[in-house]
Structure formats: C-alpha cells, structure tokens
Enzyme design. Structure first.
Site, mmCIF file in Angstrom:
data_model
loop_
_atom_site.group_PDB
_atom_site.id
_atom_site.type_symbol
_atom_site.label_atom_id
_atom_site.label_comp_id
_atom_site.label_asym_id
_atom_site.label_seq_id
_atom_site.Cartn_x
_atom_site.Cartn_y
_atom_site.Cartn_z
ATOM 1 N N CYS A 180 22.610 -48.790 18.412
ATOM 2 C CA CYS A 180 22.191 -47.468 18.888
ATOM 3 C C CYS A 180 22.198 -47.419 20.423
ATOM 4 O O CYS A 180 23.265 -47.392 21.011
ATOM 5 C CB CYS A 180 20.855 -47.068 18.296
ATOM 6 S SG CYS A 180 20.670 -45.282 18.262
ATOM 7 N N HIS A 214 21.665 -47.919 12.627
ATOM 8 C CA HIS A 214 20.715 -49.042 12.673
ATOM 9 C C HIS A 214 20.846 -49.909 11.420
ATOM 10 O O HIS A 214 20.121 -49.683 10.444
ATOM 11 C CB HIS A 214 19.280 -48.513 12.746
ATOM 12 C CG HIS A 214 18.917 -47.882 14.037
ATOM 13 N ND1 HIS A 214 18.291 -48.581 15.041
ATOM 14 C CD2 HIS A 214 19.099 -46.619 14.503
ATOM 15 C CE1 HIS A 214 18.083 -47.767 16.072
ATOM 16 N NE2 HIS A 214 18.567 -46.573 15.768
ATOM 17 N N GLU A 237 19.727 -52.765 10.860
ATOM 18 C CA GLU A 237 18.544 -53.601 10.567
ATOM 19 C C GLU A 237 17.686 -53.033 9.443
ATOM 20 O O GLU A 237 16.999 -53.776 8.748
ATOM 21 C CB GLU A 237 17.701 -53.807 11.836
ATOM 22 C CG GLU A 237 16.943 -52.592 12.375
ATOM 23 C CD GLU A 237 17.762 -51.725 13.329
ATOM 24 O OE1 GLU A 237 19.014 -51.747 13.245
ATOM 25 O OE2 GLU A 237 17.146 -51.007 14.149
HETATM 26 N N1 GLN Z 1 18.032 -42.873 23.165
HETATM 27 C C1 GLN Z 1 19.278 -42.925 22.473
HETATM 28 C C2 GLN Z 1 19.611 -41.630 21.778
HETATM 29 O O1 GLN Z 1 18.763 -40.822 21.544
HETATM 30 C C3 GLN Z 1 19.324 -44.072 21.498
HETATM 31 C C4 GLN Z 1 18.357 -43.922 20.380
HETATM 32 C C5 GLN Z 1 18.105 -45.209 19.654
HETATM 33 O O2 GLN Z 1 18.459 -46.283 20.123
HETATM 34 N N2 GLN Z 1 17.494 -45.128 18.476
HETATM 35 O O3 GLN Z 1 20.732 -41.409 21.425
#
Ligand code: GLN
Length: 534
Positions: free
Chosen positions: A381, A507, A509
């Site tokens: 992310c 994600h 994980e």
């Molecule tokens: N802040 C970034 C976004 O909003 C990444 C978000 C995250 O890592 N969950 O895209």
C-alpha cells in the site's frame, strides 16, 4: 438454534481475551461445528477506521471492506473463516443508528433510552449475525473490562439475551488476570474474584473463568476461585503466557475447556481434529535457522500496529522451516547518513501501509536501499507508493516526485488521489475498502508467485499510481505487474532485474493464515532465506 458464547474481560485490558476467544473458536470448529465470531466495542467511534494505530493497534480490513478491530485478525487466523462487517460493531455505531432513527421520528414521540433501545439494538446484532452466518455457535467478545462505564450496556444486553433464551443456549466465559506478586512470591486470586463480583452485580454469572497469568494457578487457587465465584472447579481454566499465541488452543484443550463448554451448551463432543494446528506447531518447533526482516514504518513503538504483517511473516517463515525475526525500524530515524548501517543487518525489507508524511522519506530511503543493494523487498500500500516515488526520483529522473497526499503542488505527482475520492469529505469508511480483483501480468514475478491470472486482495487507500506517469515509469524499467480488470488502476509493480522486489497496492497480510500462508509473503521470505543461506 444457534448457541452463543460471550467472552468478557476482568481486572485489566490487554489480557489477550481475543486470543482466548479465538482459541475456543478454533477448538469448537475442530469439533465439527460451524463457528463465527464477533467483537463488540464499547467506545463511541463508529468504527476503528478513523483511529490511529497507537490507540488500538492495526485496523483489520475484512473482505467486504469493514475497517475493524485487530481482534478480527486473530479470529480469522484461528478459525480460518472470512468474517464480514457483521463481525464487529461499536457502541458508537449503535448510537448513530438510533439517533438517526430518532431524527426521522421513528420513535413516535417516545423517549429513547439506553434500556431498552440501546440494549435492544445490541441484541438485534447478536441475532443478526447468527441468522446471516448460519453458524452453530457464535462467539462474541465484549471489548474493555467489566466495570467500565461504557461497557455496561453490553453486559446488560447479554444478561437480557440469556434471560430470553434457553439457558443451555448461552454461555458466559470470563477471562481475568490472576497476577503473581513477586515480593510475596504468590499468585493472587483477589482481583479476579472482585471482577467476577462486579460482573455478578450486573446480573451476569459466568459459567467459565479463564485465569490469565504468567504463573501457574494451581489447583488450590482454582478451588478458591471456584468457591468464591460459584463455578465448578473444572470450569476454572488456566491460560498461562505461552511461547506463541498458537499454543493457546492446545493448552486450553488439554484442560478439557472445549469439552466442558460443549457439555454446558448441550452439544455433542466429537473428536477434535487438531491436525493443522499440531502440524503448524511441530513445524514451528522444527524451524532451523532464522532470517531478520526490517519493517520500516512509523508506528514502531507498538508491535500491534503491524500485527497482521508480523503474523504473515511468521507464517511464511514456518512454511520455509525458518524463524522470521521481525524488526520494527522507525522510518523517521533513517537518513542518507545511517541508512546503510541500519539496513545492512537485514535479510529482507518490508515497507507496510501507512498514512501521513511522517517517516515517508525514510520509507523511500529503505526502498532505494533495497533496490540498489538487491535486498528482497515487499511494499504494501503506502509501501508500493514509496517504491514508485523512489523509482520515479532516482531511476526515471523525475526529481522531487512525490504523492499529492504529501504535496498537492508537486511537480511530479506520481501518486495521486483516486478520482472517485475527489469529492469525499468525511474521513470515516470512505476509502477504497475491501477485496478487489487484480489481473496479473503473464510472465511477471507476480504471476509466478500467485500462479493465477486473477487475484483478490483487500484494500484500504485513497491514493493510487498516477496514470499520467505510467509510461515514464515503465520506460525506465519498472514493471506494472498487476492492474485492475479495467486497466485503470495499478495494483502491483516489480523490478525485473532485482532478485525479489515486489509491491502491492492491496494488503496481502490480512489474508495470511498459519497453515495457508500468503503467496506474496511466502515468496518474499523465501527470497530472503535464499539470499542468506544459498
Ligand atoms: N495513505 C495511502 C493512501 O491512502 C496509503 C494507505 C495505506 O497504506 N493503507 O493511499
């Protein structure tokens, strides 16, 4: 009729009652029952999505896009079932619904009160999850500690719920701290007794007491608890600090906890099939050798902030027969001067998700270090976004490139707000959330890792790779190895000439389970092991 188990906590919070509840869930599933779990949180936030990980640890995202309590992660990993937004609700969400109904005039002039309106709404959620999941057994954990003002409506709701059901269909498990006092060399049962007294004063008699302790609570002490708290001796169960959380189900099983719970619920007690758990635990025992992975983030004072990432790394290590030591490295403290020294100790570098500019430059340095020194790298992310910014700045020649999350006027905004986010003003529950499909590019490392053309990962973000810079990035050698099916959104990137450098907008994980390790984590840890040992 669905059976219900309610788990309460006594004396202090952070007792690991989520693990106790999840362990019981594992054991009951192992007995052949369909189990689901939920967490009721007494705080007033509508969901945990707006909270800093420093408050309650990571925000766990379900397939259907609920931003939930981190205990949901334990539940999914222990019962090996996907949960949904039904599996977690807060007092805030209950009030939000009631107050909007009140404003609509639904109460026809009546007074809206904690009893019966709040308690009815809580009971409604208990019935709803039972109906929707079709589970034989629903385990519901009440957050907080018995005696907290804010959890009282929940205790009252479950008290009423028991009254309104067949007594055999509802069981209460109270999980309380039984501390060891070093100066006296003694384990003390009094705090536990007091918390049960508190619970009973609210009309709830526990059926089981789980003693959380770092010392053995011997038979004599358990007899005392049984006597004072009015439960049979074999319903007082020890739950000692264990070498790993995955040892807890077995410890409870060996004391006959699941057998006694099933008896109390009037359910048959078939053999428990603990094959997967036993295999996992023996694989843990047999791990030979270790690798050290750096998690370069911002919430590094709190292990729980990266709970699922750490768990997924552990699972992947066990898969490969190696122990993974996860090290939280504060990105804020990394700079050009120390990055080599700090990161040279590690066999792999992971940059996890995050929000806000703090530590972002450190994450970029970590991505650069991994790229240049050919250290296996996994970006997740914001970790993907940092990797793309790094590549843009240092390989594609887009000096000063960044994300508009951090600089709206950036000359090269290689990461930009997703168009559907432009008019979003409310912070809560408005990100791109939950499982989305991703097409994997044939021939890429991602394709090799997943072994499938269409994959699904859970998301939680507002920003994305800016499509205006796709060509600049790919011309410079970055491979876009995952795209949304409509080709609009970059989901994965990788560097082909690097031994293992992959980043994902989703994600992974959240989907790793102890005995169903996630392909990306398996690949990443496998590459770290390959480099260290071969
Ligand atoms: N802040 C970034 C976004 O909003 C990444 C978000 C995250 O890592 N969950 O895209």
């Amino acid at each position: 009729m669905t059976k219900h188990i309610f788990v309460t906590g006594g004396v202090v919070s952070s007792l690991g009652k989520g693990i106790t509840a999840a362990s019981l869930g594992h054991l009951l599933k192992a007995r052949g029952y369909k189990v689901t779990m939920q967490k009721m949180d007494p705080y007033l936030n509508v969901d945990p999505g707006t909270m800093s990980p420093f408050q309650h640890g990571e925000v766990f995202v379900t397939e259907d896009g609920h931003e939930g309590d981190l205990d949901l992660g334990h539940y999914e990993r222990f019962i090996d079932e996907n949960l949904s937004r039904e599996s977690n609700f807060t007092q805030g969400s209950i009030y939000q619904t009631l107050i909007s109904r009140e404003r609509r005039g639904d109460f026809l002039g009546g007074t809206v009160q904690v009893i019966p309106h709040v308690t009815d709404a809580i009971k409604e959620r208990l019935t709803r999850i039972a109906e929707q999941s079709n589970a034989d057994i629903v385990i519901s954990e009440i957050g907080g500690t018995v005696g907290d003002i804010e959890s009282t409506p929940f205790i009252e709701a479950v008290r009423q719920f028991k009254k309104q059901h067949n007594p055999q269909d509802v069981v209460f498990v109270h999980c309380a701290l039984v501390p060891y006092i070093p100066a006296a060399h003694e384990v003390k049962t009094k705090p536990c007794q007091h918390s049960v007294k508190e619970l009973r004063s609210l009309g709830v008699q526990p059926d089981f007491i789980v003693c959380r302790s770092d010392h053995d609570v011997n038979q004599q002490l358990r007899e005392k608890i049984a006597l004072f708290c009015d439960v049979p001796l074999d319903h007082v169960v020890n739950c000692l600090d264990a070498p790993s959380i995955y040892d807890v189900p077995l410890a409870l099983h060996e004391q006959g906890f699941d057998t006694a719970v099933l008896e109390k619920l009037g359910l048959e007690k078939g053999e428990a099939d603990l094959t997967n758990l036993n295999k996992f635990l023996s694989d843990v025992e047999n791990c030979d050798g270790e690798v050290d992975i750096a998690i370069v983030g911002k919430y590094t004072d709190l292990h729980d902030a990266y709970l699922s990432v750490i768990e997924a790394l552990t699972h992947a290590g066990v898969f490969h027969g190696k122990t993974v030591n996860s090290h939280l490295v504060n990105g804020e403290e990394l700079n050009e001067g120390n990055v080599d020294e700090v990161l040279s100790k590690f066999d792999g570098i992971l940059v996890p998700g995050g929000f806000g500019v703090r530590a972002f430059e450190g994450k970029i340095l970590a991505a650069k270090y991994a790229r240049e020194h050919k250290v296996p790298f996994l970006g997740i992310c914001l970790g993907l976004q940092a990797a793309v910014v790094e590549y843009a700045r240092h390989v594609a020649g887009l000096e000063g490139a960044t994300s508009t999350e951090f600089d709206e006027e950036a000359q090269y905004p290689v990461i930009d707000l997703m168009p559907e986010q432009e008019d979003v003003e409310n912070k809560g529950g408005t990100m791109r959330l939950g499982a989305y499909p991703c097409k994997v590019k044939p021939g890429s490392r991602a394709a090799e890792i997943y072994g499938e053309e269409l994959i699904y990962e859970r998301h939680r973000h507002r920003y994305e790779v800016n499509n205006a810079f796709r060509d600049a990035l790919t011309d410079a050698g970055l491979v876009i190895s995952g795209l949304s099916p409509d080709d609009r959104l970059v989901e994965m990137v990788e560097i082909p000439e690097h031994p293992w450098y992959v980043a994902s907008q989703g994600h992974p994980e959240f989907k790793s389970r102890p005995w169903k390790t996630h392909p990306l984590f398996r690949g990443f840890v496998g590459a770290a092991i390959e480099q260290k040992f071969n």
